[in-house]
Every structure is written in C-alpha cells, then in structure tokens.
Design a protein around this motif. Sequence first.
Motif, mmCIF file in Angstrom:
data_model
loop_
_atom_site.group_PDB
_atom_site.id
_atom_site.type_symbol
_atom_site.label_atom_id
_atom_site.label_comp_id
_atom_site.label_asym_id
_atom_site.label_seq_id
_atom_site.Cartn_x
_atom_site.Cartn_y
_atom_site.Cartn_z
ATOM 1 N N LEU A 269 0.824 -1.218 0.000
ATOM 2 C CA LEU A 269 0.000 0.000 0.000
ATOM 3 C C LEU A 269 0.852 1.260 0.000
ATOM 4 N N SER A 270 1.894 1.272 0.809
ATOM 5 C CA SER A 270 2.761 2.457 0.844
ATOM 6 C C SER A 270 3.536 2.583 -0.457
ATOM 7 N N GLY A 271 3.918 1.461 -1.050
ATOM 8 C CA GLY A 271 4.609 1.493 -2.340
ATOM 9 C C GLY A 271 3.728 2.044 -3.441
ATOM 10 N N GLN A 272 2.455 1.657 -3.430
ATOM 11 C CA GLN A 272 1.518 2.207 -4.419
ATOM 12 C C GLN A 272 1.365 3.707 -4.243
ATOM 13 N N ARG A 273 1.278 4.137 -2.996
ATOM 14 C CA ARG A 273 1.129 5.570 -2.724
ATOM 15 C C ARG A 273 2.381 6.331 -3.165
ATOM 16 N N LEU A 274 3.545 5.816 -2.814
ATOM 17 C CA LEU A 274 4.793 6.474 -3.221
ATOM 18 C C LEU A 274 4.993 6.414 -4.730
ATOM 19 N N GLY A 275 4.573 5.308 -5.348
ATOM 20 C CA GLY A 275 4.753 5.109 -6.779
ATOM 21 C C GLY A 275 3.963 6.081 -7.637
ATOM 22 N N THR B 131 3.910 9.245 -7.232
ATOM 23 C CA THR B 131 4.675 10.490 -7.408
ATOM 24 C C THR B 131 6.092 10.244 -7.931
ATOM 25 N N TRP B 132 6.593 9.036 -7.842
ATOM 26 C CA TRP B 132 7.936 8.723 -8.305
ATOM 27 C C TRP B 132 7.862 8.146 -9.716
ATOM 28 N N ARG B 133 8.832 8.486 -10.525
ATOM 29 C CA ARG B 133 8.909 7.958 -11.890
ATOM 30 C C ARG B 133 10.328 7.483 -12.154
ATOM 31 N N GLY B 134 10.479 6.712 -13.220
ATOM 32 C CA GLY B 134 11.812 6.295 -13.629
ATOM 33 C C GLY B 134 11.936 4.804 -13.739
ATOM 34 N N PRO B 135 13.067 4.355 -14.272
ATOM 35 C CA PRO B 135 13.255 2.919 -14.501
ATOM 36 C C PRO B 135 13.323 2.086 -13.215
ATOM 37 N N VAL C 144 11.661 2.653 -10.404
ATOM 38 C CA VAL C 144 10.278 2.490 -9.948
ATOM 39 C C VAL C 144 9.570 1.455 -10.814
ATOM 40 N N ALA C 145 9.789 1.532 -12.118
ATOM 41 C CA ALA C 145 9.155 0.582 -13.037
ATOM 42 C C ALA C 145 9.594 -0.849 -12.733
ATOM 43 N N ARG C 146 10.867 -1.030 -12.431
ATOM 44 C CA ARG C 146 11.359 -2.382 -12.106
ATOM 45 C C ARG C 146 10.747 -2.894 -10.808
ATOM 46 N N LYS C 147 10.667 -2.013 -9.813
ATOM 47 C CA LYS C 147 10.057 -2.405 -8.539
ATOM 48 C C LYS C 147 8.606 -2.812 -8.746
ATOM 49 N N LYS C 148 7.869 -2.023 -9.523
ATOM 50 C CA LYS C 148 6.463 -2.320 -9.785
ATOM 51 C C LYS C 148 6.303 -3.627 -10.565
ATOM 52 N N LYS C 149 7.233 -3.904 -11.449
ATOM 53 C CA LYS C 149 7.166 -5.117 -12.260
ATOM 54 C C LYS C 149 7.407 -6.368 -11.405
ATOM 55 N N ARG C 150 8.240 -6.260 -10.381
ATOM 56 C CA ARG C 150 8.547 -7.416 -9.522
ATOM 57 C C ARG C 150 7.405 -7.761 -8.569
ATOM 58 N N MET C 151 6.653 -6.758 -8.162
ATOM 59 C CA MET C 151 5.672 -6.953 -7.099
ATOM 60 C C MET C 151 4.613 -8.017 -7.391
ATOM 61 N N PRO C 152 4.056 -8.108 -8.593
ATOM 62 C CA PRO C 152 3.073 -9.181 -8.825
ATOM 63 C C PRO C 152 3.671 -10.579 -8.647
ATOM 64 N N PHE C 153 4.936 -10.759 -9.002
ATOM 65 C CA PHE C 153 5.592 -12.060 -8.825
ATOM 66 C C PHE C 153 5.805 -12.359 -7.351
ATOM 67 N N ILE C 154 6.203 -11.348 -6.592
ATOM 68 C CA ILE C 154 6.404 -11.517 -5.155
ATOM 69 C C ILE C 154 5.079 -11.894 -4.494
ATOM 70 N N LEU D 237 16.929 1.939 -2.291
ATOM 71 C CA LEU D 237 18.086 2.666 -1.743
ATOM 72 C C LEU D 237 18.747 3.524 -2.814
ATOM 73 N N ARG D 238 18.800 3.025 -4.027
ATOM 74 C CA ARG D 238 19.360 3.815 -5.128
ATOM 75 C C ARG D 238 18.483 5.032 -5.415
ATOM 76 N N MET D 239 17.180 4.859 -5.378
ATOM 77 C CA MET D 239 16.264 5.972 -5.624
ATOM 78 C C MET D 239 16.444 7.073 -4.582
ATOM 79 N N LYS D 240 16.714 6.684 -3.350
ATOM 80 C CA LYS D 240 16.899 7.646 -2.265
ATOM 81 C C LYS D 240 18.320 8.207 -2.216
ATOM 82 N N GLY D 241 19.204 7.704 -3.079
ATOM 83 C CA GLY D 241 20.588 8.181 -3.097
ATOM 84 C C GLY D 241 21.444 7.597 -1.997
ATOM 85 N N LYS D 242 20.963 6.531 -1.352
ATOM 86 C CA LYS D 242 21.728 5.910 -0.258
ATOM 87 C C LYS D 242 22.624 4.777 -0.753
#
Length: 150
Positions: free
Chosen positions: A59-65, A67-71, A73-83, A137-142
């Motif tokens: 739920l928090s990922g959907q909410r954050l997703g 407003t966030w864009r980019g490859p 985010v797209a990869r994270k969203k693509k993995r979630m149905p498999f998880i 972590l990469r998205m956050k610059g950490k």
Amino acid sequence: MTKILHPVAGTLALLMILGFWLSTALSELFAGAATVTMVKALVPWGFLILIPALMTVALSGQRLGKTWRGPLVARKKKRMPFIAANGILILVPSALFLSFKAQAGEFDTAFYAVQALELLAGAANITLLSLNMRDGLRMKGKLRRPARGA
C-alpha cells in the motif's frame, strides 16, 4: 509518514522471510525431527507479523509510486506481482501444509517435495525483495548506481 513506513515494513518483511528460510534450511540440515517440527509449527504464527508488513509495503509502495517515476520504480512495480503471487499461491499454502505434516510426524515424500518447493520459492522472494530494496536505496541516493556498461 509513508516514506518512513515503506522501508521499515519492507525491511521487516525481508528479514522475516529470510529468517523463515534460514531456520528451515538449518533445521533440516543440522537438527532433528523435533526442531524441524517446532520450526514448521512456528512459521505460520510469523504470518501475523509478515502479512501486515507485506500489505503495508504494498500500500505504501503504491502511494509512493504515484509520485515517483523512472526505470527503478518501473522495475520495482514489475517485480511486485511475482512476489505477491509467489507468497499467496506457493509460500503460505506450503507453510501451512508443512506445519500440519510436521506436527503429525509425517516426514514423507510429499513433505520433502513441498519443502523443496518452499525453499525455492522463498529464495526467489528473498532475491526479488532484495532487488526492490536495492533499487529503493538507489532511488533515495543511499546506494550508488553502477557505472554504465558495468
């Protein structure tokens, strides 16, 4: 609040799944039937924490997703149905089946076949959740992004 809740719930979920996986593997390799039975009986109780943590991550990922864009985010969203499918269709039913079989003392071919499936599916979810954490972590610059071509 969502920016804090998402990584905390994600880390908790990943650590719990890793804990389930390691306790299963280690008990099967190095312990007796009593320890395997205890591990198999306790794993479903962990769902009381794991499932709300995974729901919070989703739920928090959907909410954050939104407003966030980019490859990443797209990869994270693509993995979630498999998880999610792996957890709902394989891991939870396997854990319940194995708990029932272990508590009945039935360490037969079906038990070990489902145990192997559970370990493979668990390893897949650990990998996918770890990749999502890395990308977060990469998205956050950490975490530094690898150089192109590397």
